[in-house]
Design an enzyme around this catalytic site. Structure first.
Site, PDB file in Angstrom:
ATOM      1  N   LEU A 164       0.817  -1.218   0.000  1.00 55.68           N
ATOM      2  CA  LEU A 164       0.000   0.000   0.000  1.00 55.68           C
ATOM      3  C   LEU A 164       0.849   1.266   0.000  1.00 55.68           C
ATOM      4  O   LEU A 164       0.326   2.351  -0.226  1.00 55.68           O
ATOM      5  CB  LEU A 164      -0.910   0.017   1.229  1.00 55.68           C
ATOM      6  CG  LEU A 164      -2.204  -0.788   1.149  1.00 55.68           C
ATOM      7  CD1 LEU A 164      -2.980  -0.644   2.451  1.00 55.68           C
ATOM      8  CD2 LEU A 164      -3.058  -0.336  -0.017  1.00 55.68           C
ATOM      9  N   ASP A 171      -1.200 -10.601  10.130  1.00 53.56           N
ATOM     10  CA  ASP A 171      -0.139 -11.582   9.881  1.00 53.56           C
ATOM     11  C   ASP A 171       0.385 -12.102  11.213  1.00 53.56           C
ATOM     12  O   ASP A 171       0.702 -11.315  12.116  1.00 53.56           O
ATOM     13  CB  ASP A 171       1.030 -10.947   9.114  1.00 53.56           C
ATOM     14  CG  ASP A 171       0.655 -10.522   7.708  1.00 53.56           C
ATOM     15  OD1 ASP A 171      -0.417 -10.938   7.233  1.00 53.56           O
ATOM     16  OD2 ASP A 171       1.437  -9.769   7.094  1.00 53.56           O
ATOM     17  N   ILE A 172       0.533 -13.403  11.322  1.00 49.81           N
ATOM     18  CA  ILE A 172       1.002 -13.975  12.582  1.00 49.81           C
ATOM     19  C   ILE A 172       2.438 -13.544  12.894  1.00 49.81           C
ATOM     20  O   ILE A 172       2.814 -13.367  14.054  1.00 49.81           O
ATOM     21  CB  ILE A 172       0.869 -15.523  12.556  1.00 49.81           C
ATOM     22  CG1 ILE A 172       1.069 -16.091  13.965  1.00 49.81           C
ATOM     23  CG2 ILE A 172       1.827 -16.152  11.543  1.00 49.81           C
ATOM     24  CD1 ILE A 172       0.699 -17.553  14.073  1.00 49.81           C
ATOM     25  N   LYS A 201     -15.566   1.291  -1.008  1.00 52.24           N
ATOM     26  CA  LYS A 201     -15.985   0.476   0.122  1.00 52.24           C
ATOM     27  C   LYS A 201     -15.108   0.739   1.356  1.00 52.24           C
ATOM     28  O   LYS A 201     -13.880   0.675   1.280  1.00 52.24           O
ATOM     29  CB  LYS A 201     -15.925  -1.011  -0.251  1.00 52.24           C
ATOM     30  CG  LYS A 201     -16.972  -1.422  -1.288  1.00 52.24           C
ATOM     31  CD  LYS A 201     -18.387  -1.218  -0.744  1.00 52.24           C
ATOM     32  CE  LYS A 201     -19.440  -1.708  -1.717  1.00 52.24           C
ATOM     33  NZ  LYS A 201     -20.809  -1.515  -1.180  1.00 52.24           N
ATOM     34  N   GLN A 236     -12.570  -0.761   8.112  1.00 54.08           N
ATOM     35  CA  GLN A 236     -13.195  -0.984   9.419  1.00 54.08           C
ATOM     36  C   GLN A 236     -12.713  -2.291  10.043  1.00 54.08           C
ATOM     37  O   GLN A 236     -12.389  -2.345  11.232  1.00 54.08           O
ATOM     38  CB  GLN A 236     -14.717  -1.006   9.277  1.00 54.08           C
ATOM     39  CG  GLN A 236     -15.338   0.323   8.859  1.00 54.08           C
ATOM     40  CD  GLN A 236     -16.842   0.212   8.685  1.00 54.08           C
ATOM     41  OE1 GLN A 236     -17.533  -0.353   9.530  1.00 54.08           O
ATOM     42  NE2 GLN A 236     -17.354   0.743   7.581  1.00 54.08           N
ATOM     43  N   LYS A 286     -17.604   8.817   7.737  1.00 60.54           N
ATOM     44  CA  LYS A 286     -18.073   7.474   8.091  1.00 60.54           C
ATOM     45  C   LYS A 286     -16.942   6.654   8.702  1.00 60.54           C
ATOM     46  O   LYS A 286     -17.127   5.980   9.730  1.00 60.54           O
ATOM     47  CB  LYS A 286     -18.624   6.776   6.849  1.00 60.54           C
ATOM     48  CG  LYS A 286     -19.113   5.353   7.119  1.00 60.54           C
ATOM     49  CD  LYS A 286     -19.628   4.709   5.849  1.00 60.54           C
ATOM     50  CE  LYS A 286     -20.085   3.265   6.103  1.00 60.54           C
ATOM     51  NZ  LYS A 286     -20.559   2.621   4.851  1.00 60.54           N
ATOM     52  N   CYS A 334      29.409  -1.774  -9.807  1.00 57.55           N
ATOM     53  CA  CYS A 334      29.815  -3.014  -9.145  1.00 57.55           C
ATOM     54  C   CYS A 334      30.121  -4.099 -10.181  1.00 57.55           C
ATOM     55  O   CYS A 334      31.163  -4.056 -10.827  1.00 57.55           O
ATOM     56  CB  CYS A 334      28.753  -3.451  -8.145  1.00 57.55           C
ATOM     57  SG  CYS A 334      29.321  -4.725  -6.992  1.00 57.55           S
ATOM     58  N   GLN A 357      33.158  -4.780 -13.318  1.00 55.27           N
ATOM     59  CA  GLN A 357      33.831  -6.041 -13.616  1.00 55.27           C
ATOM     60  C   GLN A 357      33.532  -6.492 -15.040  1.00 55.27           C
ATOM     61  O   GLN A 357      34.423  -6.970 -15.756  1.00 55.27           O
ATOM     62  CB  GLN A 357      33.408  -7.088 -12.593  1.00 55.27           C
ATOM     63  CG  GLN A 357      33.814  -6.726 -11.164  1.00 55.27           C
ATOM     64  CD  GLN A 357      33.163  -7.596 -10.108  1.00 55.27           C
ATOM     65  OE1 GLN A 357      32.603  -8.646 -10.424  1.00 55.27           O
ATOM     66  NE2 GLN A 357      33.229  -7.166  -8.849  1.00 55.27           N
ATOM     67  N   ARG A 379      32.480  -9.199  -3.385  1.00 55.98           N
ATOM     68  CA  ARG A 379      33.518 -10.150  -2.978  1.00 55.98           C
ATOM     69  C   ARG A 379      34.669 -10.215  -3.986  1.00 55.98           C
ATOM     70  O   ARG A 379      35.680 -10.864  -3.731  1.00 55.98           O
ATOM     71  CB  ARG A 379      32.940 -11.566  -2.851  1.00 55.98           C
ATOM     72  CG  ARG A 379      31.845 -11.740  -1.825  1.00 55.98           C
ATOM     73  CD  ARG A 379      31.478 -13.220  -1.661  1.00 55.98           C
ATOM     74  NE  ARG A 379      30.222 -13.384  -0.964  1.00 55.98           N
ATOM     75  CZ  ARG A 379      30.086 -13.358   0.370  1.00 55.98           C
ATOM     76  NH1 ARG A 379      31.150 -13.169   1.131  1.00 55.98           N
ATOM     77  NH2 ARG A 379      28.897 -13.527   0.924  1.00 55.98           N
ATOM     78  N   HIS A 410      28.531   1.284  -5.209  1.00 54.31           N
ATOM     79  CA  HIS A 410      27.096   1.446  -5.487  1.00 54.31           C
ATOM     80  C   HIS A 410      26.712   2.903  -5.207  1.00 54.31           C
ATOM     81  O   HIS A 410      26.092   3.204  -4.186  1.00 54.31           O
ATOM     82  CB  HIS A 410      26.268   0.506  -4.608  1.00 54.31           C
ATOM     83  CG  HIS A 410      26.316  -0.921  -5.028  1.00 54.31           C
ATOM     84  ND1 HIS A 410      25.477  -1.444  -5.987  1.00 54.31           N
ATOM     85  CD2 HIS A 410      27.125  -1.935  -4.634  1.00 54.31           C
ATOM     86  CE1 HIS A 410      25.757  -2.734  -6.156  1.00 54.31           C
ATOM     87  NE2 HIS A 410      26.751  -3.056  -5.346  1.00 54.31           N
ATOM     88  N   GLU A 457      24.441   4.648  -6.316  1.00 55.06           N
ATOM     89  CA  GLU A 457      22.996   4.879  -6.274  1.00 55.06           C
ATOM     90  C   GLU A 457      22.483   5.034  -4.850  1.00 55.06           C
ATOM     91  O   GLU A 457      21.461   5.694  -4.619  1.00 55.06           O
ATOM     92  CB  GLU A 457      22.251   3.743  -6.986  1.00 55.06           C
ATOM     93  CG  GLU A 457      22.332   2.375  -6.326  1.00 55.06           C
ATOM     94  CD  GLU A 457      23.498   1.521  -6.790  1.00 55.06           C
ATOM     95  OE1 GLU A 457      23.421   0.286  -6.652  1.00 55.06           O
ATOM     96  OE2 GLU A 457      24.487   2.097  -7.295  1.00 55.06           O
TER      97      GLU A 457
END
Length: 553
Positions: free
Chosen positions: A27, A159-160, A199, A204, A235, A393, A397, A478, A525, A527
Site C-alpha cells: 500500500l 499476519d502472525i 468500500k 473498518q 463514516k 559493481c 567487472q 567479494r 554502489h 545509487e
C-alpha cells in the site's frame, strides 16, 4: 527539542510514530512514513526512521532479489530493506544498521543471551523476552538530539509474524505515555466498479483487528485510486473512532515525490505535530518545490536502458532507477527507463536491437553467471558506438572483462566468480573472501560492505564530475580487478581513474573522453547516496552525456 517535565526538571523524550498497514500489502507504508518524515523535517523537527521486518532472515543480504527486491546498504555496512533507501532519500539523512530490524535478529540475540545465562534461569518466552528485545531496538536511535522516530512495521495487520512487533509497539506507548507515541494506520479503500462504490468495510475490519491487539490508531491514511469525499471520511472516522482531522486520503499520484504534498494538503503533519505536542513551524517548501517543478515540468526527455538480470522485478534495481531519475532532475530532463534483459544483448545484432533508440545504458550490480555475456555484449556495443555507459559493481567487472577480451585480445579473460579455474582471471576473488567463497564461512554479512574512501586521478572524468579527488562510496562485493592485470589494462587504454587509498583496489575505470564521451564504471554502489534533491554526480553526468548523444543523432 521535545521535553518531558518532572517537577522542576525537564527530560528530553524522543517520541515515536508507528506506521502499520492493513487490508493488503504494497500500500505504500514506506512512502507514507518517508513523506511524513520529510514534512516533519521540513518543519525543523529532527526525525529518524526505522523498518521492522517480520521475516526470520537475519537480514535480506542472502535473499533472492526476485523475492525481496533490492538490498539497500547503509554507510556502516548493514544490508537492509529497500524502504531504508526511501527513508534516506526523502529525509536526506544517513541511517545506520539500527534502522532495520528483523525477527531473525531478535531471536538470534535472545538465544545468545539465553545461552550466556543472562536470563538467570528464566523460561524464555515471546512476552516479555522477545518483546523486550524488540522494544530495545525500537528505542535504539533515541537520543537528546532526536525528536521523533518513525517506525514502519512490515507486513499487514493480522499476519502472525508481525504480532510480537505490534505487541512491543503497544508496550512502548504504555512505557512512554500516550502524549509521546502515535499510531498511523495505512489502509485501502477499494473501488468496486460493478457497484460504482468506494468500500469502507475493509478499513473498518482492519482497524478492528488492530484493536484486538490492544492498539487504537490515532490517524488513518486511506489509500485509493480516486479522491474520497468528506462523507466517506466522516463514516470511517465514526466507525473506526479516529478524530476526523486524523482521517486523510492519499490518492494515487503521478510521482512518489508528490506524496508529501498530498499528505500536507490533507493536514496529516499538522495533526501529528499537535497530537504529539511538537514545536510548530511552517513547512519549508523551497527545496521540495524545486524538485516537483523538475519532476513535472522537464525541458528534455531521454531514454536510458538498465541492462540487468532481475528486470522482471523492477524493485531489484529501485535505487538505481531513482538515481537515474534524479540525474534527470539535475538536467531538467524526464528519463524514460527502458528495461532490457541482459540475455538479449549476447550478440552484436541482439544488442543493437535491444538498445535501439536509447541514449545511455546502466549496467547494475548482480551475482552469478546468468546474464553476464549479455552485459558484456551491451558494453561492447556501447563502447563501439560511443553510447554513454555507466557500470556499477558487477558493471565495472563486466567492463574490464569486455575490454580485456575485445581490445587487449585476452580472449579467455573472465572472473573467478564465473570460472574459478580460468587462465586469465582479470576479476579475482578478494583475499579476505576466499574462504567464504570456498564454503568455509557464513555467506551472510561477509562481503566488503559499507562506505570506503577512494582517491581519484587528477584530470579524470570522474574527478571532474565529483569536483574532488577524494570521495567515499558504499560497497557490496567479494570480487575485484586483479592487480596483476592493472598495468596491462592501463597500457591498453583503459584508465584506472580511482583506487583505494593504498592503491590496491580498483574503484573507478573509464575511457578517455577523446576516445569515448562517457564510458565510466565504479566498483561501488553510488545509487545509495543519490537523493532526489541532491542527484549523484555520476548519474547526473550520465544523463547529460545521454542528452548530448541524443542531440548529436
Amino acid at each position: 527539542m521535545v521535553r518531558r517535565t518532572h517537577g522542576n526538571s525537564q527530560e528530553h523524550v524522543t517520541k515515536h510514530i508507528f506506521v502499520t498497514g492493513g487490508v493488503v500489502s504494497s500500500l505504500g507504508k514506506g512512502l507514507t512514513a518517508s513523506s511524513l518524515g520529510r514534512l516533519l523535517r521540513s518543519r525543523g523537527i529532527h526525525v529518524l526512521q526505522q523498518k521492522l521486518d517480520p521475516y526470520i532472515n537475519v537480514d535480506p543480504g542472502t535473499m533472492n532479489p526476485f523475492q525481496h527486491g533490492e538490498v539497500y546498504v547503509t554507510e556502516d555496512g548493514a544490508e537492509t530493506d529497500l524502504d531504508i533507501g526511501h527513508y534516506e532519500r526523502f529525509l536526506d539523512v544517513f541511517l545506520s544498521q539500527k534502522a532495520n530490524v528483523t525477527t531473525g535478529q531478535i531471536y538470534q540475540e535472545v538465544l545468545r543471551k539465553e545461552r550466556a545465562g543472562e536470563y538467570l534461569g528464566q523460561c524464555v518466552q515471546v512476552i516479555p523476552h522477545i518483546t523486550n528485545e524488540i522494544k530495545s531496538r525500537m528505542r535504539a536511535q533515541a537520543s537528546d538530539d532526536v525528536d521523533v522516530i518513525i517506525t514502519e512495521i512490515g507486513g499487514t495487520v493480522g499476519d502472525i509474524e508481525s504480532q510480537p512487533f505490534l505487541e512491543a509497539a503497544r508496550e512502548v506507548r504504555r512505557d512512554l505515555g500516550p502524549d509521546n507515541c502515535m499510531f498511523v494506520h495505512v489502509s485501502l479503500v477499494p473501488y468496486i466498479s460493478a457497484a460504482h462504490e468506494l468500500k469502507t468495510k475493509p478499513t473498518q475490519h482492519s482497524v478492528m483487528m488492530l484493536r484486538q491487539l490492544g492498539i487504537s490508531p490515532d490517524a488513518l491514511v486511506l489509500r485509493s485510486d480516486r479522491p474520497l469525499n468528506q462523507s466517506i471520511k466522516d463514516k470511517i472516522s465514526l466507525m473506526c473512532d479516529v478524530d476526523a482531522e486524523g482521517v486523510v486520503n492519499c490518492v494515487d499520484a503521478p510521482s512518489i515525490y508528490d506524496v508529501p504534498k498530498i499528505l500536507f494538503e490533507e493536514g496529516l503533519d499538522a495533526y501529528v505535530v499537535r497530537e504529539l505536542g511538537l514545536p510548530f513551524h511552517d513547512v519549508d517548501w523551497d527545496e521540495w518545490a524545486d524538485l516537483l517543478e523538475r519532476v513535472h515540468h522537464p525541458k528534455h526527455e531521454v531514454n536510458i536502458a538498465i541492462v540487468g538480470k532481475y528486470i522482471d522485478l523492477p524493485d531489484a534495481y529501485l535505487s538505481v532507477t531513482e538515481a537515474i531519475k534524479a540525474g534527470g532532475f539535475a538536467n531538467w530532463a524526464k528519463v524514460n527507463v527502458k528495461w532490457v534483459a541482459a540475455d538479449r544483448c549476447e550478440t552484436t545484432e541482439g544488442a543493437a536491437a535491444a538498445l535501439d533508440n536509447v541514449d545511455g545504458i546502466v549496467i547494475p550490480g548482480g551475482f552469478g553467471i546468468r546474464g553476464i555475456d549479455g552485459k558484456i555484449g551491451a558494453l561492447k556495443f556501447a563502447r563501439e558506438t560511443k553510447l554513454p555507459a555507466l557500470g556499477l559493481c558487477l558493471g565495472l567487472q563486466s567492463m574490464v572483462i569486455e575490454y580485456s577480451r575485445h581490445v587487449l585480445g585476452i580472449e579467455d579473460a573472465n572472473s573467478s566468480e564465473f570460472e574459478p579455474d580460468c587462465a586469465n582471471p582479470v576479476i579475482a576473488t578478494m583475499e579476505e573472501q576466499k574462504d567464504i567463497v570456498a564454503g568455509k564461512g557464513d555467506m551472510g554479512h561477509t562481503m566488503r560492505l559499507g562506505s570506503y574512501p577512494a582517491e581519484l586521478e587528477e584530470g579524470s572524468l570522474v574527478a571532474e564530475l565529483y569536483g574532488t579527488t577524494h570521495v567515499t562510496e558504499r560497497h557490496r562485493h567479494r570480487y575485484e580487478v586483479n592487480v596483476a592485470y592493472k598495468d596491462r589494462l592501463r597500457e591498453g587504454g583503459l584508465r584506472i581513474s580511482g583506487q583505494s587509498p593504498d592503491g590496491e583496489l580498483t574503484e573507478f575505470v573509464e575511457l578517455p573522453q577523446d576516445v569515448h564521451p562517457f564510458y565510466v564504471a565504479t566498483q561501488a554502489h553510488p545509487e545509495f547516496k543519490s537523493r532526489p534533491t541532491k542527484p549523484h554526480p555520476l548519474f547526473a553526468g550520465l544523463v547529460k552525456a545521454a542528452l548530448d548523444h541524443q542531440a548529436a543523432r
